[in-house]
Design a protein around this motif. Structure first.
Motif, PDB file in Angstrom:
ATOM      1  N   ILE A 189      83.264 136.239  70.911  1.00 16.89           N
ATOM      2  CA  ILE A 189      84.606 135.899  71.352  1.00 16.89           C
ATOM      3  C   ILE A 189      85.363 137.197  71.608  1.00 16.89           C
ATOM      4  CG2 ILE A 189      86.754 134.733  70.776  1.00 16.89           C
ATOM      5  CD1 ILE A 189      85.195 132.867  69.008  1.00 16.89           C
ATOM      6  N   SER A 190      86.043 137.272  72.723  1.00 18.85           N
ATOM      7  CA  SER A 190      86.758 138.491  73.069  1.00 18.85           C
ATOM      8  C   SER A 190      87.978 138.123  73.900  1.00 18.85           C
ATOM      9  CB  SER A 190      85.837 139.446  73.837  1.00 18.85           C
ATOM     10  OG  SER A 190      86.421 140.709  73.965  1.00 18.85           O
ATOM     11  N   GLY A 191      88.665 139.147  74.406  1.00 18.69           N
ATOM     12  CA  GLY A 191      89.847 138.890  75.221  1.00 18.69           C
ATOM     13  C   GLY A 191      90.181 140.083  76.071  1.00 18.69           C
ATOM     14  N   THR A 192      91.049 139.880  77.031  1.00 18.67           N
ATOM     15  CA  THR A 192      91.386 140.923  77.977  1.00 18.67           C
ATOM     16  C   THR A 192      92.053 142.106  77.285  1.00 18.67           C
ATOM     17  OG1 THR A 192      92.646 141.421  79.965  1.00 18.67           O
ATOM     18  CG2 THR A 192      93.602 139.811  78.478  1.00 18.67           C
ATOM     19  N   GLN A 234      93.292 130.881  56.376  1.00 22.07           N
ATOM     20  CA  GLN A 234      92.208 131.825  56.604  1.00 22.07           C
ATOM     21  C   GLN A 234      92.398 132.445  57.979  1.00 22.07           C
ATOM     22  OE1 GLN A 234      89.059 128.878  55.659  1.00 22.07           O
ATOM     23  NE2 GLN A 234      88.159 130.500  54.413  1.00 22.07           N
ATOM     24  N   GLY A 235      92.240 133.748  58.071  1.00 17.32           N
ATOM     25  CA  GLY A 235      92.440 134.401  59.353  1.00 17.32           C
ATOM     26  C   GLY A 235      91.606 135.644  59.491  1.00 17.32           C
ATOM     27  N   GLY A 236      91.549 136.139  60.704  1.00 15.07           N
ATOM     28  CA  GLY A 236      90.770 137.346  60.967  1.00 15.07           C
ATOM     29  C   GLY A 236      91.137 137.931  62.311  1.00 15.07           C
ATOM     30  N   VAL A 237      90.504 139.048  62.639  1.00 15.58           N
ATOM     31  CA  VAL A 237      90.736 139.730  63.907  1.00 15.58           C
ATOM     32  C   VAL A 237      89.399 139.910  64.614  1.00 15.58           C
ATOM     33  CG1 VAL A 237      91.598 141.806  65.028  1.00 15.58           C
ATOM     34  CG2 VAL A 237      92.708 140.969  62.963  1.00 15.58           C
ATOM     35  N   LEU A 238      89.343 139.463  65.849  1.00 12.16           N
ATOM     36  CA  LEU A 238      88.151 139.611  66.675  1.00 12.16           C
ATOM     37  C   LEU A 238      88.268 140.873  67.514  1.00 12.16           C
ATOM     38  CD1 LEU A 238      88.221 135.922  67.720  1.00 12.16           C
ATOM     39  CD2 LEU A 238      86.250 136.936  66.620  1.00 12.16           C
ATOM     40  N   SER A 239      87.239 141.689  67.491  1.00 15.57           N
ATOM     41  CA  SER A 239      87.265 142.934  68.247  1.00 15.57           C
ATOM     42  C   SER A 239      87.235 142.661  69.741  1.00 15.57           C
ATOM     43  CB  SER A 239      86.069 143.805  67.860  1.00 15.57           C
ATOM     44  OG  SER A 239      86.007 144.952  68.684  1.00 15.57           O
ATOM     45  N   THR A 240      88.021 143.422  70.502  1.00 11.26           N
ATOM     46  CA  THR A 240      87.980 143.333  71.963  1.00 11.26           C
ATOM     47  C   THR A 240      87.324 144.578  72.563  1.00 11.26           C
ATOM     48  OG1 THR A 240      90.240 144.216  71.998  1.00 11.26           O
ATOM     49  CG2 THR A 240      89.990 141.841  72.164  1.00 11.26           C
ATOM     50  N   LYS A 241      86.638 145.345  71.727  1.00 11.91           N
ATOM     51  CA  LYS A 241      85.925 146.518  72.210  1.00 11.91           C
ATOM     52  C   LYS A 241      84.565 146.116  72.779  1.00 11.91           C
ATOM     53  CE  LYS A 241      88.058 149.751  68.939  1.00 11.91           C
ATOM     54  NZ  LYS A 241      87.803 150.755  67.873  1.00 11.91           N
ATOM     55  N   ASP A 242      83.858 147.107  73.328  1.00 15.15           N
ATOM     56  CA  ASP A 242      82.505 146.857  73.828  1.00 15.15           C
ATOM     57  C   ASP A 242      81.647 146.304  72.693  1.00 15.15           C
ATOM     58  OD1 ASP A 242      83.574 148.044  76.017  1.00 15.15           O
ATOM     59  OD2 ASP A 242      82.397 149.877  75.893  1.00 15.15           O
ATOM     60  N   ARG A 243      80.787 145.326  73.039  1.00 13.45           N
ATOM     61  CA  ARG A 243      79.998 144.659  72.011  1.00 13.45           C
ATOM     62  C   ARG A 243      78.519 144.648  72.387  1.00 13.45           C
ATOM     63  NH1 ARG A 243      83.495 141.097  69.355  1.00 13.45           N
ATOM     64  NH2 ARG A 243      81.839 140.759  67.859  1.00 13.45           N
ATOM     65  N   VAL A 301     101.424 139.251  56.755  1.00 14.97           N
ATOM     66  CA  VAL A 301      99.995 139.320  57.063  1.00 14.97           C
ATOM     67  C   VAL A 301      99.638 140.773  57.365  1.00 14.97           C
ATOM     68  CG1 VAL A 301      98.196 138.618  58.675  1.00 14.97           C
ATOM     69  CG2 VAL A 301      99.919 136.964  57.952  1.00 14.97           C
ATOM     70  N   ASN A 302      98.644 141.284  56.707  1.00 11.85           N
ATOM     71  CA  ASN A 302      98.196 142.656  56.917  1.00 11.85           C
ATOM     72  C   ASN A 302      97.010 142.660  57.879  1.00 11.85           C
ATOM     73  OD1 ASN A 302      97.772 145.385  56.732  1.00 11.85           O
ATOM     74  ND2 ASN A 302      96.796 145.309  54.728  1.00 11.85           N
ATOM     75  N   VAL A 303      97.265 143.067  59.121  1.00  9.74           N
ATOM     76  CA  VAL A 303      96.223 143.118  60.146  1.00  9.74           C
ATOM     77  C   VAL A 303      95.512 144.467  60.051  1.00  9.74           C
ATOM     78  CG1 VAL A 303      95.776 143.146  62.626  1.00  9.74           C
ATOM     79  CG2 VAL A 303      97.403 141.510  61.668  1.00  9.74           C
ATOM     80  N   LYS A 304      94.194 144.422  59.875  1.00 13.47           N
ATOM     81  CA  LYS A 304      93.423 145.630  59.600  1.00 13.47           C
ATOM     82  C   LYS A 304      92.895 146.340  60.845  1.00 13.47           C
ATOM     83  CE  LYS A 304      93.351 145.232  55.022  1.00 13.47           C
ATOM     84  NZ  LYS A 304      93.838 146.281  54.099  1.00 13.47           N
ATOM     85  N   ASN A 305      92.829 145.609  61.991  1.00 13.38           N
ATOM     86  CA  ASN A 305      92.228 146.199  63.193  1.00 13.38           C
ATOM     87  C   ASN A 305      92.947 145.721  64.441  1.00 13.38           C
ATOM     88  OD1 ASN A 305      89.869 145.651  61.092  1.00 13.38           O
ATOM     89  ND2 ASN A 305      89.312 147.477  62.267  1.00 13.38           N
ATOM     90  N   THR A 306      92.719 146.421  65.526  1.00 11.97           N
ATOM     91  CA  THR A 306      93.228 145.998  66.829  1.00 11.97           C
ATOM     92  C   THR A 306      92.272 144.981  67.435  1.00 11.97           C
ATOM     93  OG1 THR A 306      94.336 148.108  67.237  1.00 11.97           O
ATOM     94  CG2 THR A 306      93.796 146.771  69.165  1.00 11.97           C
ATOM     95  N   GLY A 307      92.825 143.937  68.041  1.00 15.27           N
ATOM     96  CA  GLY A 307      91.985 142.913  68.668  1.00 15.27           C
ATOM     97  C   GLY A 307      92.738 141.614  68.873  1.00 15.27           C
ATOM     98  N   LYS A 308      92.035 140.493  68.690  1.00 16.51           N
ATOM     99  CA  LYS A 308      92.617 139.164  68.813  1.00 16.51           C
ATOM    100  C   LYS A 308      92.728 138.536  67.425  1.00 16.51           C
ATOM    101  CE  LYS A 308      92.848 138.772  73.351  1.00 16.51           C
ATOM    102  NZ  LYS A 308      94.074 138.488  74.097  1.00 16.51           N
ATOM    103  N   LEU A 337      94.084 129.529  68.597  1.00 16.36           N
ATOM    104  CA  LEU A 337      95.177 130.354  69.087  1.00 16.36           C
ATOM    105  C   LEU A 337      94.795 131.821  68.889  1.00 16.36           C
ATOM    106  CD1 LEU A 337      98.129 130.528  70.150  1.00 16.36           C
ATOM    107  CD2 LEU A 337      98.852 130.578  67.748  1.00 16.36           C
ATOM    108  N   TYR A 338      94.702 132.572  69.985  1.00 11.18           N
ATOM    109  CA  TYR A 338      94.251 133.958  69.929  1.00 11.18           C
ATOM    110  C   TYR A 338      95.389 134.872  70.381  1.00 11.18           C
ATOM    111  CZ  TYR A 338      89.774 131.593  69.735  1.00 11.18           C
ATOM    112  OH  TYR A 338      88.731 130.772  69.383  1.00 11.18           O
ATOM    113  N   MET A 339      95.755 135.836  69.536  1.00 14.49           N
ATOM    114  CA  MET A 339      96.930 136.670  69.793  1.00 14.49           C
ATOM    115  C   MET A 339      96.562 138.144  69.749  1.00 14.49           C
ATOM    116  SD  MET A 339      99.180 134.394  67.186  1.00 14.49           S
ATOM    117  CE  MET A 339      97.739 134.395  66.112  1.00 14.49           C
ATOM    118  N   ASP A 340      97.100 138.929  70.699  1.00 12.16           N
ATOM    119  CA  ASP A 340      96.850 140.355  70.737  1.00 12.16           C
ATOM    120  C   ASP A 340      97.595 141.057  69.611  1.00 12.16           C
ATOM    121  OD1 ASP A 340      95.217 140.596  73.144  1.00 12.16           O
ATOM    122  OD2 ASP A 340      97.000 139.928  74.214  1.00 12.16           O
ATOM    123  N   VAL A 341      96.866 141.836  68.817  1.00 13.24           N
ATOM    124  CA  VAL A 341      97.478 142.546  67.697  1.00 13.24           C
ATOM    125  C   VAL A 341      96.925 143.961  67.608  1.00 13.24           C
ATOM    126  CG1 VAL A 341      97.929 140.477  66.311  1.00 13.24           C
ATOM    127  CG2 VAL A 341      95.717 141.649  66.095  1.00 13.24           C
TER     128      VAL A 341
END
Length: 395
Positions: free
Chosen positions: A182-185, A164-173, A84-91, A136-140
């Motif tokens: 949706i975000s995370g610590t 199907q998958g994606g990355v949710l941003s944990t930056k300021d929104r 899996v190629n993760v394109k960004n930092t997040g969940k 299931l949300y994982m830090d990446v």
């Protein structure tokens, strides 16, 4: 539409030469080819990795903007791993659709940092014949990860899994009205921007995945706290706070240990008809409720006045003032009944001052005064000219 996607991918993957190494030791995970489905052309193309792109909201997360990728497992194979190629930092989050009807047993999905599966970030278990949800949300961070499908049972036929998958941003929104984010610590405070084009009420909703203590405070455009710091999420995973503010730009600052949480804001304007003068109080009507707004723009000690005129005895059945749930700080409520002096009570969030005995039956003038006790007190009050009906049991 999902069924058509599965049919196309099944056909394409069956024609591909699957790189499955039958008879290899179980600890060695076979590699398979992956097919990407293009909804516009109704075609599938072989790819090397499943990309997890940045998604902006729940609709994106649930596949509306994310392409599906098919993985075919032969009935002889028990375990396969795909990169899996993760394109960004997040969940990172994923879901799997399948139509393997009649298949008995279960499948374990493991998301790992390494191909050998020594550093597993998350695991989901499901029946072979059922799909999995995106819960299931994982830090990446940006890079390559691995998704392993382990079959527990016996496959009667080759099985297709649509990922199907994606990355949710944990930056300021930036929050828009009524849309969940949706975000995370991240181990540091997070800021969520809201823009109030007019004075009004901001309702902040927080929904965590765990009963963990979180703090929220409203800040001004320079991210300086202007409200009381409130603790939420320790006893209820769903919490809300109410802030009454003038026109401007604001930020919710959130500190939490929740691995994943959702935030929503609701904005509503109002016309402040409340007078700060006792000479011209706002007139109340019988058997009605009104909302009184305690704004962060109001200074400590500011007062608002209300009045009801009973033209005959027993006209008024009750009178109450409630400092509504979600409010912050405290207010002082004073009531003057006909022929009586002022009586005063301090109210905190969710508390009510009510009168429904014989004292409320008299003809004459009923006066109410609401005083803000601190600069950071904010929220709404409900004033009712009828008997108080406690609806807290509904919540």
């Amino acid at each position: 539409m999902k069924k058509r996607v599965l049919q196309v991918l099944t056909g394409v993957l069956l024609m591909m030469s699957l790189c499955i190494f039958v008879g290899m030791p179980k600890q060695v995970k076979a590699e398979v080819k992956i097919a990407e489905y293009d909804e516009d052309s109704n075609k599938a193309t072989e790819v090397n990795k499943i990309p997890f792109l940045l998604v902006k909201d729940i609709d994106d997360l649930r596949g509306i903007a994310q392409k599906p990728y098919g993985i075919l497992i032969s009935k002889e194979e028990k375990e396969v791993t795909v990169p899996v190629n993760v394109k960004n930092t997040g969940k990172a989050v994923f879901s799997v659709q399948t139509e393997n009807k009649g298949q008995k047993g279960k499948v374990i999905y493991s998301f790992s940092k390494d191909q050998e599966g020594k550093e597993v970030l998350g695991t989901v278990e499901a029946k072979l014949s059922e799909s999995t949800s995106d819960d299931l949300y994982m830090d990446v961070t940006k890079g390559t990860y691995y998704l392993t499908l382990e079959i527990k049972g016996t496959l009667k036929n080759d099985a297709l899994f649509l990922v199907q998958g994606g990355v949710l941003s944990t930056k300021d929104r930036v929050l828009t009205n009524l849309n969940f984010v949706i975000s995370g610590t991240t181990g540091k405070p997070l800021y969520y921007k809201v823009n109030m084009k007019n004075q009004g009420e901001l309702d902040f909703l927080f929904q965590g995945t765990e009963f963990l203590e979180s703090q929220v405070v409203l800040c001004d455009e320079n991210k300086k706290p202007i409200s009381k710091v409130e603790t939420v999420g320790k006893d209820d995973i769903i919490c809300y706070k109410t802030y009454v503010v003038p026109k401007g730009v604001y930020y919710y600052r959130v500190n939490t240990e929740n691995n994943c949480f959702m935030i929503q804001t609701e904005k509503s304007g109002y016309t402040d008809r409340d007078s700060s003068s006792s000479i011209q109080p706002r007139v109340l009507k019988n058997n009605r409720m009104i909302t009184s707004y305690v704004s962060l723009a109001d200074k400590k000690g500011s007062k608002k006045y209300y009045q009801y005129e009973a033209k005959k005895s027993s006209e008024l059945k009750g009178l109450y003032i409630e400092f509504d749930e979600g409010s912050s700080g405290a207010i002082e409520v004073s009531i003057k009944l006909p022929g009586k002096g002022w009586t005063t009570k301090k109210l905190k969030e969710g508390e009510v001052y009510k009168i429904s005995d014989k004292n409320i039956r008299k003809k004459g003038t009923y006066k109410i005064r609401i005083k803000k006790l601190s600069d950071k007190t904010t929220g709404t009050c409900t004033i009712g000219t009828d008997e108080y009906d406690d609806l807290s049991w509904l919540f």
